[in-house]
Scaffold this active site. Structure first.
Site, short mmCIF file in Angstrom:
data_model
loop_
_atom_site.label_atom_id
_atom_site.label_comp_id
_atom_site.label_asym_id
_atom_site.label_seq_id
_atom_site.Cartn_x
_atom_site.Cartn_y
_atom_site.Cartn_z
N ASP A 155 38.71 45.41 35.22
CA ASP A 155 37.67 44.85 36.09
C ASP A 155 36.53 45.85 36.29
O ASP A 155 36.69 47.05 36.11
CB ASP A 155 38.24 44.54 37.48
CG ASP A 155 39.12 43.30 37.47
OD1 ASP A 155 39.45 42.81 36.38
OD2 ASP A 155 39.47 42.84 38.57
N ASP A 156 35.41 45.32 36.73
CA ASP A 156 34.27 46.09 37.27
C ASP A 156 33.43 46.80 36.22
O ASP A 156 32.52 47.54 36.57
CB ASP A 156 34.72 47.11 38.33
CG ASP A 156 35.41 46.43 39.51
OD1 ASP A 156 35.24 45.21 39.66
OD2 ASP A 156 36.12 47.13 40.26
N HIS A 209 33.52 38.24 36.15
CA HIS A 209 33.92 38.86 37.42
C HIS A 209 32.75 38.80 38.40
O HIS A 209 32.53 39.72 39.18
CB HIS A 209 34.35 40.32 37.16
CG HIS A 209 35.06 40.98 38.32
ND1 HIS A 209 35.98 40.35 39.12
CD2 HIS A 209 34.97 42.25 38.80
CE1 HIS A 209 36.42 41.19 40.04
NE2 HIS A 209 35.82 42.34 39.89
N HIS A 227 29.31 41.10 42.31
CA HIS A 227 30.51 41.59 42.98
C HIS A 227 30.43 41.50 44.50
O HIS A 227 30.72 42.45 45.22
CB HIS A 227 30.82 43.04 42.57
CG HIS A 227 32.29 43.36 42.61
ND1 HIS A 227 32.96 43.59 43.80
CD2 HIS A 227 33.22 43.45 41.64
CE1 HIS A 227 34.23 43.84 43.53
NE2 HIS A 227 34.42 43.76 42.23
N HIS A 254 40.82 49.24 35.85
CA HIS A 254 39.37 49.22 36.02
C HIS A 254 38.70 50.11 34.98
O HIS A 254 39.17 51.23 34.74
CB HIS A 254 38.99 49.69 37.43
CG HIS A 254 39.53 48.79 38.50
ND1 HIS A 254 40.81 48.92 38.99
CD2 HIS A 254 38.98 47.72 39.14
CE1 HIS A 254 41.01 47.97 39.90
NE2 HIS A 254 39.93 47.23 40.01
ZN ZN Z 1 36.19 44.02 41.11
#
Ligand code: ZN
Length: 405
Positions: free
Chosen positions: A224-225, A274, A278, A365
């Protein structure tokens, strides 16, 4: 029994160009924090941007420490106006006891090593002032010009078509905290600097396909991210071990890593959505939520030609109502590496390995180095245990086939 799942061979699009690094900080402790901003390697500009970001972060931490889960969200726009001039705007949203929304713009000329103001960019500020008032009336018929006390030229972005001026509550003396933006067509202005139009050369590649057997012990790594400067290292490690992962990307950053995203697909990984910036999704309206999804879909399509099918909610939080607003499949995880929190290779490995079972989805991540350091050992240990790495879509498909037996 042997059954195979094949990833379809898809034609995808790539564009290429050199871009700044995008720095991402995500925290989910006492507060929800998501910060994304570009790092250009131009010291004066980077210092100004990071100083502003750090000040905003520290003030936020100080001001809202008594509240439960206040949210800080910083996103950006980045535009190279021409070979020398860069425009970066930071958009800060704070959701706490009150909501605060503000924009900060930096325009820097590499040649003169100076920050530029609107006077350096547009020739006739009186004419611009007139255009702004006209645009304001066209867009907001109820706008009262008396409220337009003192037009502030500090906050703006420029794209191929428009100069966009952002007006906050201070300029408009309005009651709300909304930022109003006005598009002034560039061709109606006398510009003092040249604005280069975006260009990109397109070419095509094929995605590789993978066979999975019905009885394989499967596991899906998810990141993620990202994307970030660490993503490429992760892709190299995955490739070295013939493994794959699913990358849930933040849409706001995609444009700067189009080559990384193309490599993801080329190497047999999957890209998921995603959100665009955010934010804590449960606070968003239907329209805002849809925009978060759609903008990321568009960014990924533009960068790669691939359309994500999966969505990972930010901070792992969502409601069934939100879920009903999109056709994308919501994907959580059952194994949490907590890499961003423990910041330690052995702890990350220990959070993962004992907890993996057939069909597990592992959360990591790719916006920091910790996952990179642990990844090689994680892959080796799971492969030793007989696990085969698949993408989340492949994992869901195989689970469905198994359930229907
Ligand atoms: Zn995230």
């Amino acid at each position: 029994m042997k059954k195979s799942i094949l990833l379809l061979v898809t034609i995808i699009l790539i564009t290429g160009c050199s871009k700044p690094e995008i720095k991402t900080t995500i925290e989910n402790n006492d507060a929800l924090v998501s910060i994304n901003y570009p790092v250009t390697n131009i010291n004066a500009l980077d210092d100004a941007v990071s100083t502003y970001v750090n000040q905003t972060y520290n003030n936020f931490k100080k001001s809202y420490k008594h509240l439960t889960k206040p949210e800080l969200n910083i996103t950006y726009t980045y535009k190279e106006l021409n070979d020398d001039v860069i425009n970066i705007s930071l958009n800060t949203e704070i959701n706490a006891d009150k909501n605060i929304n503000k924009i900060k713009t930096f325009t820097y000329d590499k040649k003169t090593k100076k920050f530029l103001s609107m006077e350096d960019i547009v020739d006739d500020l009186d004419a611009l002032d007139y255009d702004i008032k006209k645009a304001l009336l066209e867009k907001y018929q109820e706008a009262d010009m008396d409220f337009l006390s003192n037009v502030n030229y500090d906050y703006f972005t420029i794209d191929d078509e428009n100069l966009t001026i952002y007006l906050g509550p201070a300029e408009l003396k309005s009651q709300g905290n909304e930022i109003i933006y006005l598009d002034i067509p560039l061709n109606s202005l006398k510009m003092l600097i040249d604005i280069d139009k975006s260009n990109g050369s397109d070419n095509y590649i094929n995605i590789k396909k993978r066979d999975i057997n019905y009885d394989d012990h499967i596991v899906a790594l998810t990141f993620d991210d990202g994307p970030s400067k660490y993503t490429d290292k992760i892709l190299n490690i995955l490739k070295k071990y013939d493994a794959c992962a699913t990358f849930f990307v933040i849409g706001n950053k995609v444009d700067f890593y189009d080559e990384t995203l193309t490599k993801m697909l080329k190497n047999g990984n999957e890209i998921g959505n995603h959100s665009y910036s955010h934010k804590w999704l449960n606070r968003l309206s239907k329209e805002e939520f849809e925009e978060e999804i759609t903008k990321t879909q568009t960014e990924v399509q533009k960068a790669t030609g691939f359309t994500p099918k999966l969505f990972r909610p930010t901070y792992g939080g969502y409601t069934n109502k939100l879920k009903s607003y999109t056709d994308l499949t919501f994907v959580l995880w059952d194994v949490d590496s907590s890499d961003w929190k423990v910041k330690n290779k052995d702890k990350i490995i220990n959070n993962i390995i004992p907890n993996v079972k057939d069909g597990s989805i592992i959360l990591m991540h790719d916006n920091h180095e910790y996952a990179v350091n642990a990844l090689e050992d994680v892959i080796k240990k799971l492969q030793e245990k007989g696990y085969k790495f698949v993408t989340v879509s492949e994992l869901l498909e195989l689970k469905k086939i198994r359930e229907n037996e």
